[in-house]
Design an enzyme around this catalytic site. Structure first.
Site, PDB file in Angstrom:
ATOM      1  N   PRO A  51       0.817  -1.217   0.000  1.00  0.00           N
ATOM      2  CA  PRO A  51       0.000   0.000   0.000  1.00  0.00           C
ATOM      3  C   PRO A  51       0.849   1.265   0.000  1.00  0.00           C
ATOM      4  O   PRO A  51       1.920   1.311   0.585  1.00  0.00           O
ATOM      5  CB  PRO A  51      -0.785  -0.094   1.318  1.00  0.00           C
ATOM      6  CG  PRO A  51      -0.732  -1.511   1.712  1.00  0.00           C
ATOM      7  CD  PRO A  51       0.584  -2.006   1.203  1.00  0.00           C
ATOM      8  N   LEU A  52       0.332   2.262  -0.694  1.00  0.00           N
ATOM      9  CA  LEU A  52       0.882   3.610  -0.634  1.00  0.00           C
ATOM     10  C   LEU A  52      -0.202   4.457   0.005  1.00  0.00           C
ATOM     11  O   LEU A  52      -1.332   4.507  -0.485  1.00  0.00           O
ATOM     12  CB  LEU A  52       1.214   4.134  -2.027  1.00  0.00           C
ATOM     13  CG  LEU A  52       1.620   5.604  -2.107  1.00  0.00           C
ATOM     14  CD1 LEU A  52       2.867   5.887  -1.276  1.00  0.00           C
ATOM     15  CD2 LEU A  52       1.806   6.024  -3.549  1.00  0.00           C
TER      16      LEU A  52
END
Length: 127
Positions: free
Chosen positions: A2-3
């Protein structure tokens, strides 16, 4: 994988901002099986002129304490897992920093695994 992008109005302390990032990361680890070492977060503060929001949307009031969280992650998680993530984030932020639940706006962007490169010009998750 995830970003995470976290946006809020200017004026909060570094500790406050770090606590938000910690709560979001912990919720992702606990609720959607994000690896603990997989932490990529961008926390940005915005001047009032650059932080616009609806004072009330869908019957939910928002204040200047609004925190907007955008998470880009691999596709495929169930609606139940997403709901558990949302709940863990808002409950954690309420407990840790006293943020009202209505002031937590969360958006997920799902992408295919091959859309990531973590360095070296390689698509590490591509099959």
């Amino acid at each position: 994988m995830p970003l995470v992008r976290i946006a809020l109005l200017q004026g909060k302390s570094p500790e406050y901002r770090k606590q938000i990032g910690d709560v979001v990361h912990r919720a992702m680890v606990e609720k959607i099986n994000c690896p603990p070492q997989d932490r990529f977060q961008l926390i940005t503060e915005h001047a009032r002129d650059n932080f616009l929001y609806a004072p009330v949307y869908l019957g939910i009031p928002h204040s200047d304490n609004l925190v907007i969280i955008q998470i880009t992650l691999n596709e495929g998680r169930t609606t139940e897992l997403k709901k558990a993530l949302y709940q863990a984030i808002v409950e954690g932020l309420q407990k840790e920093i006293g943020l009202d639940k209505q002031d937590v706006f969360i958006g997920l962007i799902e992408v295919k695994k091959e859309n990531w490169s973590f360095g070296n010009g390689l698509a590490q998750y591509a099959g």
